[in-house]
Motif scaffolding. Structure first.
Motif, mmCIF file in Angstrom:
data_model
loop_
_atom_site.group_PDB
_atom_site.id
_atom_site.type_symbol
_atom_site.label_atom_id
_atom_site.label_comp_id
_atom_site.label_asym_id
_atom_site.label_seq_id
_atom_site.Cartn_x
_atom_site.Cartn_y
_atom_site.Cartn_z
ATOM 1 N N LEU A 51 0.832 -1.202 0.000
ATOM 2 C CA LEU A 51 0.000 0.000 0.000
ATOM 3 C C LEU A 51 0.870 1.258 0.000
ATOM 4 C CD1 LEU A 51 -2.637 -1.094 2.663
ATOM 5 C CD2 LEU A 51 -3.085 -0.711 0.225
ATOM 6 N N PRO A 52 0.496 2.276 -0.766
ATOM 7 C CA PRO A 52 1.201 3.556 -0.697
ATOM 8 C C PRO A 52 1.086 4.134 0.716
ATOM 9 C CG PRO A 52 -0.238 3.465 -2.629
ATOM 10 C CD PRO A 52 -0.590 2.286 -1.768
ATOM 11 N N ARG A 56 -2.142 4.164 3.483
ATOM 12 C CA ARG A 56 -2.084 2.943 4.300
ATOM 13 C C ARG A 56 -2.999 3.016 5.523
ATOM 14 N NH1 ARG A 56 2.979 1.780 4.010
ATOM 15 N NH2 ARG A 56 2.773 -0.182 2.857
ATOM 16 N N ALA A 57 -2.914 4.093 6.288
ATOM 17 C CA ALA A 57 -3.722 4.194 7.511
ATOM 18 C C ALA A 57 -5.214 4.115 7.203
ATOM 19 C CB ALA A 57 -3.392 5.491 8.247
ATOM 20 N N LEU A 58 -5.641 4.781 6.142
ATOM 21 C CA LEU A 58 -7.050 4.756 5.765
ATOM 22 C C LEU A 58 -7.493 3.347 5.403
ATOM 23 C CD1 LEU A 58 -9.779 5.963 4.942
ATOM 24 C CD2 LEU A 58 -8.768 6.538 2.712
ATOM 25 N N VAL A 59 -6.711 2.668 4.561
ATOM 26 C CA VAL A 59 -7.081 1.308 4.143
ATOM 27 C C VAL A 59 -7.098 0.369 5.338
ATOM 28 C CG1 VAL A 59 -6.411 -0.667 2.723
ATOM 29 C CG2 VAL A 59 -6.242 1.643 1.786
ATOM 30 N N TRP A 60 -6.084 0.465 6.195
ATOM 31 C CA TRP A 60 -6.055 -0.381 7.382
ATOM 32 C C TRP A 60 -7.279 -0.155 8.256
ATOM 33 C CZ3 TRP A 60 -0.402 -0.495 9.757
ATOM 34 C CH2 TRP A 60 0.440 -1.196 8.868
ATOM 35 N N VAL A 145 2.407 5.312 12.563
ATOM 36 C CA VAL A 145 1.240 6.194 12.608
ATOM 37 C C VAL A 145 1.520 7.355 13.557
ATOM 38 C CG1 VAL A 145 -1.242 6.336 13.048
ATOM 39 C CG2 VAL A 145 -0.252 4.203 12.205
ATOM 40 N N GLU A 146 1.310 8.581 13.096
ATOM 41 C CA GLU A 146 1.600 9.757 13.914
ATOM 42 C C GLU A 146 0.501 10.058 14.922
ATOM 43 O OE1 GLU A 146 2.490 13.075 11.465
ATOM 44 O OE2 GLU A 146 4.254 12.149 10.535
ATOM 45 N N ASP A 147 -0.742 9.934 14.520
ATOM 46 C CA ASP A 147 -1.867 10.279 15.382
ATOM 47 C C ASP A 147 -2.050 9.228 16.476
ATOM 48 O OD1 ASP A 147 -4.496 12.124 15.425
ATOM 49 O OD2 ASP A 147 -5.046 10.053 15.934
ATOM 50 N N ILE A 148 -2.083 9.675 17.744
ATOM 51 C CA ILE A 148 -2.148 8.717 18.851
ATOM 52 C C ILE A 148 -3.485 7.986 18.896
ATOM 53 C CG2 ILE A 148 -0.455 9.938 20.262
ATOM 54 C CD1 ILE A 148 -2.755 11.109 21.870
ATOM 55 N N ILE A 149 -4.539 8.644 18.475
ATOM 56 C CA ILE A 149 -5.857 7.983 18.483
ATOM 57 C C ILE A 149 -5.903 6.913 17.396
ATOM 58 C CG2 ILE A 149 -8.342 8.318 18.168
ATOM 59 C CD1 ILE A 149 -7.977 11.127 19.351
ATOM 60 N N ASP A 150 -5.404 7.235 16.212
ATOM 61 C CA ASP A 150 -5.320 6.228 15.147
ATOM 62 C C ASP A 150 -4.443 5.065 15.589
ATOM 63 O OD1 ASP A 150 -6.955 7.635 13.468
ATOM 64 O OD2 ASP A 150 -5.363 8.366 12.145
ATOM 65 N N CYS A 151 -3.338 5.387 16.256
ATOM 66 C CA CYS A 151 -2.399 4.348 16.700
ATOM 67 C C CYS A 151 -3.084 3.385 17.665
ATOM 68 C CB CYS A 151 -1.178 4.993 17.363
ATOM 69 S SG CYS A 151 0.117 3.821 17.783
ATOM 70 N N TYR A 152 -3.851 3.929 18.603
ATOM 71 C CA TYR A 152 -4.547 3.063 19.563
ATOM 72 C C TYR A 152 -5.548 2.152 18.867
ATOM 73 C CZ TYR A 152 -7.958 1.445 22.940
ATOM 74 O OH TYR A 152 -8.803 0.645 23.668
ATOM 75 N N TRP A 153 -6.389 2.733 18.023
ATOM 76 C CA TRP A 153 -7.435 1.933 17.382
ATOM 77 C C TRP A 153 -6.847 0.898 16.435
ATOM 78 C CZ3 TRP A 153 -12.062 1.235 19.045
ATOM 79 C CH2 TRP A 153 -12.679 2.216 19.830
ATOM 80 N N LEU A 154 -5.808 1.269 15.705
ATOM 81 C CA LEU A 154 -5.175 0.310 14.794
ATOM 82 C C LEU A 154 -4.527 -0.830 15.567
ATOM 83 C CD1 LEU A 154 -3.621 2.768 12.181
ATOM 84 C CD2 LEU A 154 -5.338 1.017 11.712
#
Length: 314
Positions: A51-52, A56-60, A145-154
């Motif tokens: 994934l580009p 990547r974060a969006l697709v994941w 992942v830079e965003d801490i909220i995205d990091c937690y959920w992922l």
């Protein structure tokens, strides 16, 4: 050679060595423009190509169910995710389970434990093996992942995928690894058996942690593309490719302890790797393992050649 044939040749070559082609990026952008994202097509794309980074974060998030397929709902759902994150974080602060000094990955762990109904009475309690897996994946995800909220959920949803979807398959991977390594390099496998190392290889690091803490994050995310999109079988091929890449070093080591220590130590592997290979060649290792995985996914291995039924593992 015509222009079309040159382009096709380059696309095939870049695909084999793990580099993203312009055509693949455009194809993904077309998929992401749909009002309702096609999960099956996104999975297929992620299985075939890395994934580009920008998508990547969006697709994941879509594949892991953090976001729904419908574009119009993304902003609202992420608002709910942020509110839930804040509420759980606040609850841990109120009961003084965390403080400003608590490492961020441990905050993620305690949030996950609280939401799962498994929060220990005190943060001083010894970590469970599953906690160690969560922390390893969280540390790697933090680098991606830079965003801490995205990091937690992922992290949370990826760990849940491993514990639920792949729970019955991960214990089978060591046996699959041994049989496939035998087909690729029986001499190397024989050396591991002679050294009594086969049963002591870092399978937990490779398969339970999905190589978190083993591979550089720039390479690791390419492996996780495949796992998140539906296949844990790629982990076997990455493990085999690592053994093949460091064959000379491994063959020079005698004894299970020395072999396991070398394969478990990320820093020693990276140092040895830099002495032998170019800085970007870990990506090539992951690219080659993806090619091998793709080849074996497309063909049924005869039981006369290999007793392992690959169709049992996604």
């Amino acid at each position: 050679m015509t222009e079309d044939s040159q382009r096709n040749f380059r696309s095939v070559y870049y695909e084999k060595v793990g580099f993203r082609g312009v055509e693949e990026k455009k194809s993904l952008e077309i998929l992401l423009k749909d009002d309702c994202l096609d999960i099956e097509k996104l999975c297929t794309f992620s299985q075939r190509f890395p994934l580009p980074s920008m998508y990547r974060a969006l697709v994941w998030k879509v594949l892991l169910g953090i976001l729904p397929p419908h574009h119009e709902s993304h902003a609202q759902v992420m608002m709910y995710r942020k509110e839930q994150y804040s509420d759980v974080l606040h609850a841990l602060e109120v009961i003084r389970f965390i403080s400003d000094a608590t490492p961020q990955v441990e905050v993620y762990l305690y949030m996950h434990r609280l939401e799962s109904g498994k929060l220990p009475r005190s943060p001083s309690f010894a970590l469970e093996p599953e906690d160690e897996v969560f922390l390893a994946i969280a540390k790697a995800m933090e680098e991606m992942v830079e965003d801490i909220i995205d990091c937690y959920w992922l992290t949370r949803c990826f760990v849940n995928q491993l514990n639920n979807k792949y729970r019955d398959f991960l214990p089978q991977l060591p046996k699959a690894f041994e049989q496939y390594l035998n087909l690729e390099d029986s001499r190397l496998l024989s050396h591991l058996k002679t050294s009594s190392a086969v049963s002591k290889l870092p399978y937990d690091l490779w398969f339970k942690r999905c190589f978190a803490g083993c591979l550089p994050e720039s390479s690791l995310q390419r492996v996780w593309d495949k796992v998140i999109s539906g296949s844990c079988k790629i982990l076997v091929f990455v493990a085999v490719e690592i053994l093949l890449t460091f064959k000379i070093k491994v063959m020079a080591l005698n004894g299970a302890e020395k072999i396991t220590k070398f394969l478990e130590n990320r820093h020693s592997i990276l140092l040895h790797h830099k002495k032998q290979f170019s800085p970007g060649s870990f990506k090539l290792v992951c690219g080659c393992s993806a090619v091998l995985w793709g080849q074996w996914s497309e063909q049924q291995v005869s039981t006369s050649v290999c007793a392992w039924d690959w169709s049992l593992i996604p």
